[in-house]
Design a protein around this motif. Structure first.
Motif, PDB file in Angstrom:
ATOM      1  N   GLY A  69      14.014  46.601  22.147  1.00 22.63           N
ATOM      2  CA  GLY A  69      15.114  47.270  21.608  1.00 22.63           C
ATOM      3  C   GLY A  69      15.465  45.879  20.457  1.00 22.63           C
ATOM      4  O   GLY A  69      16.447  46.151  19.592  1.00 22.63           O
ATOM      5  N   TYR A  70      14.906  44.796  20.549  1.00 24.04           N
ATOM      6  CA  TYR A  70      15.356  43.692  19.665  1.00 24.04           C
ATOM      7  C   TYR A  70      14.863  43.768  18.117  1.00 24.04           C
ATOM      8  O   TYR A  70      15.109  43.171  17.127  1.00 24.04           O
ATOM      9  CB  TYR A  70      15.129  42.315  20.089  1.00 24.04           C
ATOM     10  N   SER A  71      13.749  44.845  18.144  1.00 29.51           N
ATOM     11  CA  SER A  71      12.977  44.710  16.891  1.00 29.51           C
ATOM     12  C   SER A  71      12.815  46.185  16.343  1.00 29.51           C
ATOM     13  O   SER A  71      11.529  46.594  16.041  1.00 29.51           O
ATOM     14  CB  SER A  71      11.574  44.036  16.965  1.00 29.51           C
ATOM     15  N   PRO A  72      13.711  46.620  15.934  1.00 29.59           N
ATOM     16  CA  PRO A  72      13.600  48.022  15.400  1.00 29.59           C
ATOM     17  C   PRO A  72      13.050  47.877  14.289  1.00 29.59           C
ATOM     18  O   PRO A  72      13.201  46.952  13.298  1.00 29.59           O
ATOM     19  CB  PRO A  72      14.869  48.740  15.216  1.00 29.59           C
ATOM     20  N   PRO A  73      12.194  48.914  13.585  1.00 28.78           N
ATOM     21  CA  PRO A  73      11.929  50.183  14.117  1.00 28.78           C
ATOM     22  C   PRO A  73      10.421  50.074  15.045  1.00 28.78           C
ATOM     23  O   PRO A  73       9.882  50.765  15.560  1.00 28.78           O
ATOM     24  CB  PRO A  73      11.251  51.079  13.058  1.00 28.78           C
ATOM     25  N   ASP A  74      10.172  48.656  15.421  1.00 28.85           N
ATOM     26  CA  ASP A  74       9.038  48.396  16.109  1.00 28.85           C
ATOM     27  C   ASP A  74       9.273  48.331  17.587  1.00 28.85           C
ATOM     28  O   ASP A  74       9.125  47.428  17.996  1.00 28.85           O
ATOM     29  CB  ASP A  74       8.254  47.044  15.679  1.00 28.85           C
ATOM     30  N   TYR A  75       9.577  49.387  18.031  1.00 29.00           N
ATOM     31  CA  TYR A  75      10.092  49.699  19.436  1.00 29.00           C
ATOM     32  C   TYR A  75       8.807  49.504  20.521  1.00 29.00           C
ATOM     33  O   TYR A  75       7.786  49.794  19.822  1.00 29.00           O
ATOM     34  CB  TYR A  75      10.773  50.903  19.953  1.00 29.00           C
ATOM     35  N   GLU A  76       9.133  49.212  21.613  1.00 28.66           N
ATOM     36  CA  GLU A  76       8.131  49.500  22.632  1.00 28.66           C
ATOM     37  C   GLU A  76       7.982  50.993  22.939  1.00 28.66           C
ATOM     38  O   GLU A  76       9.115  51.498  22.889  1.00 28.66           O
ATOM     39  CB  GLU A  76       8.496  48.656  23.834  1.00 28.66           C
TER      40      GLU A  76
END
Length: 378
Positions: A194-201
């Motif tokens: 959640g800290y790095s949108p759009p690179d979600y887990e």
């Protein structure tokens, strides 16, 4: 990308703003009355989250034997504790005679005596999130890194011995892990990124408890959050989506095969499972209309079908401004829902009967989030 960064920044700003008004009651507050619990179910704690940087996390307590609801039990039981319970109460769990309160922004787990609320020990864990228990151990998900750190890499799960109250083992999982379940000698952890949108887990980490290693990643959907298990060993996991174009959904994972077997186009903010029924609500903000879309649904976990209608009786959903926490009384089947209201002032706790009819409400602390039942010791 710019839209998502602006959305995230706006959310962080909104959640960090609050007032310092004291808890008050209003003339419309209905005082609770509970049936005789035969000294089995004694009451429950309510963990009030409080907004970030304000040190206003607190614990309330509902006593079924007296019918009294008391505020800020931690402060009363620990008057010399500087700063009170701390900054952002994220989770709470009871194991044996001890209660574990996860205080996210204060980077700690407070271990308390269940009966008195007195502090037994503080366990320091950076950016801790959620806790569960299995075979004498507590398992804690942690983001690691600073809150909001876009460069944060993987998170971890920490094992805590419930006798010595010390961290005994750690294992790396995905980025920003959220809720977790321990089942059949494994731990399942919902990774969010959640800290790095759009690179979600988009995965659930699977940990073998004996070796304490991550043995699998289950591909599900982006930005996972809630994780519950039903009576048949199936996991119900929520995807928060991207808060913009990708909607929130609910997925069912078969723990026998560690694969997704069912998908529901159902938005989920929070849920609980009781007697093979999942009680689900959603507070989905629509960035096109600027309004929340609130829904209350039930799902039969044995047939994996969404049931018709709301679990609240007609008109009762209008009582709640922002549903935030949910629990089912295992003896009366009453439904408890916490209302975060405007996120900056004292919230409310509502009690509805099993048919969804209003029974009572009380004023809580700021942002009431978790309900933890207390049982009579055997």
């Amino acid at each position: 990308m710019k839209k998502q960064v602006l959305i995230l920044a706006s959310l962080l700003f909104f959640l960090s703003c609050r007032s310092d008004d004291p808890i008050t009651t209003d003339d419309d507050t209905q005082q609770p009355t509970e049936p005789d619990t035969e000294n089995v179910l004694k009451g429950f704690y309510v963990l009030n989250e409080g907004n970030m940087s304000m040190n206003k996390a607190s614990l309330d307590y509902m006593d079924f034997e007296t019918g009294e609801y008391t505020h800020d039990r931690f402060a009363a039981a620990n008057p010399l504790e500087v700063g009170g319970l701390g900054d952002v109460g994220n989770d709470i769990g009871i194991y044996g005679s001890k209660m574990y309160v996860v205080i996210n922004a204060s980077n700690k787990v407070e271990v308390l005596d269940v009966a008195t609320g007195e502090k037994l020990k503080q366990i320091d864990v950076n950016n801790c999130r959620y806790i569960t228990f299995y075979n004498g151990k507590a398992y804690l998900s942690t983001y690691l890194g600073e809150i909001g750190d876009y460069s944060a890499t993987q998170g971890q799960v920490h094992e805590i011995d419930t006798t010595s109250l010390s961290v005994t083992r750690k294992v790396d999982v995905g980025r920003q892990p959220e809720e977790l379940v321990a089942y059949n000698n494994k731990i399942y952890v919902a990774n969010s990124g959640g800290y790095s949108p759009p690179d979600y887990e988009s995965t659930i980490s699977v940990i073998d408890i004996e070796s304490f290693t991550e043995i699998n990643r289950i591909e599900v959907a982006i930005n996972l959050h809630r994780l519950k298990i039903d009576s048949e060993g199936d996991l119900y996991v929520s995807s928060r989506g991207d808060y913009f174009e990708t909607p929130s959904k609910l997925y069912v994972v078969d723990t026998a095969t560690d694969t997704v077997k069912t998908e529901f186009d159902l938005a989920v903010s929070n849920l609980t499972i009781y007697n093979d029924i999942a009680y689900i609500f959603s507070t989905a903000f629509n960035y096109f209309t600027g309004e929340n879309v609130i829904s209350y649904n039930t799902l039969d976990t044995t047939t994996e079908t969404i049931l018709e209608g709301s679990f609240l009786a007609e008109g009762n959903s209008d009582l709640i401004q922002i549903p935030y926490g949910i629990a089912i009384n295992p003896e009366t089947e009453d439904i408890y829902i916490t209302d975060a209201k405007d996120y900056v002032s004292p919230g409310d706790l509502y009690c509805f009967d099993s048919e969804g009819e209003f029974k009572w409400k009380v004023v809580t602390g700021d942002i009431p989030s978790k309900i933890q039942f207390v049982y009579q010791p055997e």
